[in-house]
Design a protein around this motif. Structure first.
Motif, PDB file in Angstrom:
ATOM      1  N   THR A  46      45.776  71.330  94.167  1.00 49.02           N
ATOM      2  CA  THR A  46      47.092  71.024  94.844  1.00 49.02           C
ATOM      3  C   THR A  46      47.333  69.860  95.765  1.00 49.02           C
ATOM      4  O   THR A  46      48.402  69.273  95.750  1.00 49.02           O
ATOM      5  N   LEU A 116      48.288  74.084  86.680  1.00 52.49           N
ATOM      6  CA  LEU A 116      49.039  73.674  87.590  1.00 52.49           C
ATOM      7  C   LEU A 116      49.736  72.504  87.074  1.00 52.49           C
ATOM      8  O   LEU A 116      51.079  72.407  87.625  1.00 52.49           O
ATOM      9  N   SER A 119      52.594  74.207  85.922  1.00 53.62           N
ATOM     10  CA  SER A 119      53.679  74.412  86.791  1.00 53.62           C
ATOM     11  C   SER A 119      54.554  73.136  87.215  1.00 53.62           C
ATOM     12  O   SER A 119      55.765  73.374  87.673  1.00 53.62           O
ATOM     13  N   GLN A 149      61.675  83.147  94.551  1.00 52.09           N
ATOM     14  CA  GLN A 149      60.205  82.562  94.306  1.00 52.09           C
ATOM     15  C   GLN A 149      59.184  83.119  95.137  1.00 52.09           C
ATOM     16  O   GLN A 149      58.037  83.373  94.782  1.00 52.09           O
ATOM     17  N   THR A 174      51.233  80.404  92.096  1.00 52.21           N
ATOM     18  CA  THR A 174      52.063  79.074  91.839  1.00 52.21           C
ATOM     19  C   THR A 174      53.002  79.188  90.478  1.00 52.21           C
ATOM     20  O   THR A 174      54.235  78.665  90.754  1.00 52.21           O
ATOM     21  N   LEU A 175      52.293  79.284  89.659  1.00 50.29           N
ATOM     22  CA  LEU A 175      53.236  79.514  88.422  1.00 50.29           C
ATOM     23  C   LEU A 175      54.469  80.567  88.446  1.00 50.29           C
ATOM     24  O   LEU A 175      55.589  80.239  87.890  1.00 50.29           O
ATOM     25  N   THR A 177      56.126  81.286  91.126  1.00 49.01           N
ATOM     26  CA  THR A 177      57.048  80.753  92.002  1.00 49.01           C
ATOM     27  C   THR A 177      57.808  79.768  91.226  1.00 49.01           C
ATOM     28  O   THR A 177      58.975  79.738  91.309  1.00 49.01           O
ATOM     29  N   GLN A 178      57.193  79.011  90.392  1.00 48.45           N
ATOM     30  CA  GLN A 178      57.919  77.917  89.545  1.00 48.45           C
ATOM     31  C   GLN A 178      58.897  78.458  88.477  1.00 48.45           C
ATOM     32  O   GLN A 178      60.249  78.291  88.456  1.00 48.45           O
TER      33      GLN A 178
END
Length: 504
Positions: A46, A116, A119, A149, A174-175, A177-178
């Motif tokens: 990240t 990522l 994402s 999110q 993370t995915l 959330t997007q």
């Protein structure tokens, strides 16, 4: 405008409260199911993505807010530019993933970076027309996007962690959330994008300097993460990253609602210099009055907080939280310099400020790591953060001709009050056991936080009275609190006086 700003602050405050509660739950669960090395591995990925993404950030949302009369052509151009940028970033990350895995000697980085990268592409499809509501000082859509999110990331991340107990939980969160942010962005403001680049030059004329500032800021703020991950290792990076996030969370989330309303709010009074100075001074004083006790409470109670929230395997994060929470709070003394410069369209001055900050911070970080490892980096950040306060003060002086001495004295009552609070908290903490049953430690923290808050408010009120109750942050806080309480009481009263409905 004050009414709109007050409503905006209430919406964003509600979002921050919900997001913080969800984030706390996520941290409590994931920190116990995963290891510092898991967090460190994903943090390496990240950090690389954040650095690359920020280097190509075009700040089109800010350009749309600043534009006098944006049309659908402007929104379509912004959407197209974001899409092309996302495609480029995703391709670069996918192509570089195997090479980066070799550089860091960890083959797990390849699939992590590939997912990522996906994402990043999803984030590039977000609806740019949300700024229509921001321009009108309406922020309910921010509540919807932020909460959805965080909820999606929590459900997916914790679910994956419970099943697999691996770093894939962080990637999946993370995915999620997007994806959630993408869907909700089109629900709150319907928009059917059309590819075009007809207004690129017009938007870019505002955002060019902002983009350069983002590049410098990213290098500035992610250099320490990059250096730790490269030269010390994933475990140290995981501890440092989680401690850094915990230290920043309280201050960032507390003042976030106020800061988010400043850019569009100050933009509306840029034609009246005296009114602009007054608005900036009052807003900055209110931000500092709220942020200082929050940040210094976290710093003073870092040890029991880390043990309670993260667990004993994260004790290495105590030093990080202790120092960085306090310096984050100190930097709020003039944190509104950025939205002020954006409102005035002085983006080149912000770039110059960031250049100077970069030239100061980088040598300090490198020297700190060489002399003391992670602890040295923490102390270097304290020094650079203190110097950043003076740099921001000079920026504000140039923008609105507000003397630096007046800026620093604007919050003197808050500074004195928080110093007394911090000393009392450190003294009281010695009488409480750090270890023990969870409920006992929760009660201990709650009592200490309440004790510190009471000390801060009592000293602040005393100083305000001694000063003759001048107009400023105290008065603004009373007005905001009174309006919020009045709305709640009116809703409760209406509920009580409404007659019962007859049964069907």
């Amino acid at each position: 405008m004050k009414e709109k700003l007050a409503r905006g602050v209430m919406w964003l405050s509600g979002a921050k409260i919900v997001v913080n509660l969800l984030g706390l739950v996520s941290t409590l669960v994931l920190a116990r199911l995963l290891t510092p090395e898991d967090f460190g591995l994903v943090a390496i990925a990240t950090t690389l993505i954040t650095m690359l993404a920020s280097m190509t950030e075009m700040s089109l949302s800010s350009a749309l807010v600043h534009h006098e009369h944006p049309t659908d052509e402007h929104f379509n151009s912004a959407w197209t530019m974001n899409l092309l940028r996302a495609l480029l970033l995703a391709a670069l990350l996918a192509g570089a993933a195997p090479w980066l895995a070799v550089v860091y000697k960890d083959p797990r980085l390849t699939p992590v970076l590939l997912l990522l990268a996906l994402s990043v592409f999803i984030g590039g499809l977000n609806n740019p027309k949300q700024v229509v509501l921001t321009r009108r000082l309406e922020f309910w859509q921010e509540f919807a996007v932020l909460v959805s999110q965080k909820m999606a990331g929590l459900i997916v991340g914790v679910g994956m962690a419970l099943i697999f107990r691996s770093y894939w939980a962080l990637v999946a969160g993370t995915l999620a959330t997007q994806v959630a942010g993408l869907i909700v962005s089109y629900c709150v403001v319907p928009f059917r994008p059309r590819p075009t680049l007809s207004r690129v030059r017009e938007l870019w004329s505002f955002s060019a300097w902002v983009t350069l500032s983002y590049i410098l800021n990213t290098l500035n703020w992610k250099l320490d993460h990059f250096m730790i991950g490269t030269f010390i290792g994933p475990k140290a990076l995981g501890t440092y990253t989680v401690g850094d996030n915990l230290a920043a969370m309280a201050t960032r989330e507390t003042i976030g609602p106020l800061e988010a309303t400043l850019f569009p709010g100050l933009r509306q009074v840029t034609g009246d210099p005296e009114r602009l100075r007054r608005a900036y001074t009052r807003a900055q004083g209110l931000i500092t009055m709220i942020a200082l006790p929050v940040g210094f409470s976290v710093g003073a109670l870092a040890e029991p907080l880390v043990l309670l929230v993260l667990g004993p395997q994260w004790t290495g994060a105590t030093l990080v939280v202790q120092f960085l929470a306090c310096i984050f709070a100190i930097q709020t003394v003039n944190t509104a310099a950025h939205p002020l410069s954006m409102a005035l369209g002085k983006t080149r001055l912000m770039f110059q400020r960031d250049m100077l900050g970069f030239a100061i911070r980088v040598p300090l970080i490198l020297g700190g790591m060489w002399l003391g490892g992670v602890a040295g980096i923490v102390h270097a950040r304290v020094i650079s953060g203190t110097l950043a306060v003076l740099i921001n003060a000079e920026v504000v002086r140039r923008l609105i001709q507000l003397p630096i001495r007046r800026q620093l004295l604007n919050s003197w009552r808050s500074v004195v009050s928080v110093a007394v609070m911090w000393l009392c908290l450190r003294g009281a903490q010695q009488e409480w056991p750090v270890a023990g049953p969870v409920l006992q430690r929760i009660a201990m923290l709650a009592v200490l936080v309440l004790f510190g808050l009471c000390i801060y408010m009592a000293v602040h009120a005393l100083l305000w009275r001694v000063s003759g109750r001048p107009p400023g942050a105290e008065q603004d806080f009373k007005e905001l609190a009174g309006k919020a309480a009045g709305k709640v009481s009116r809703k409760l009263l209406r509920r009580d006086v409404l007659p019962d409905q007859p049964a069907a």
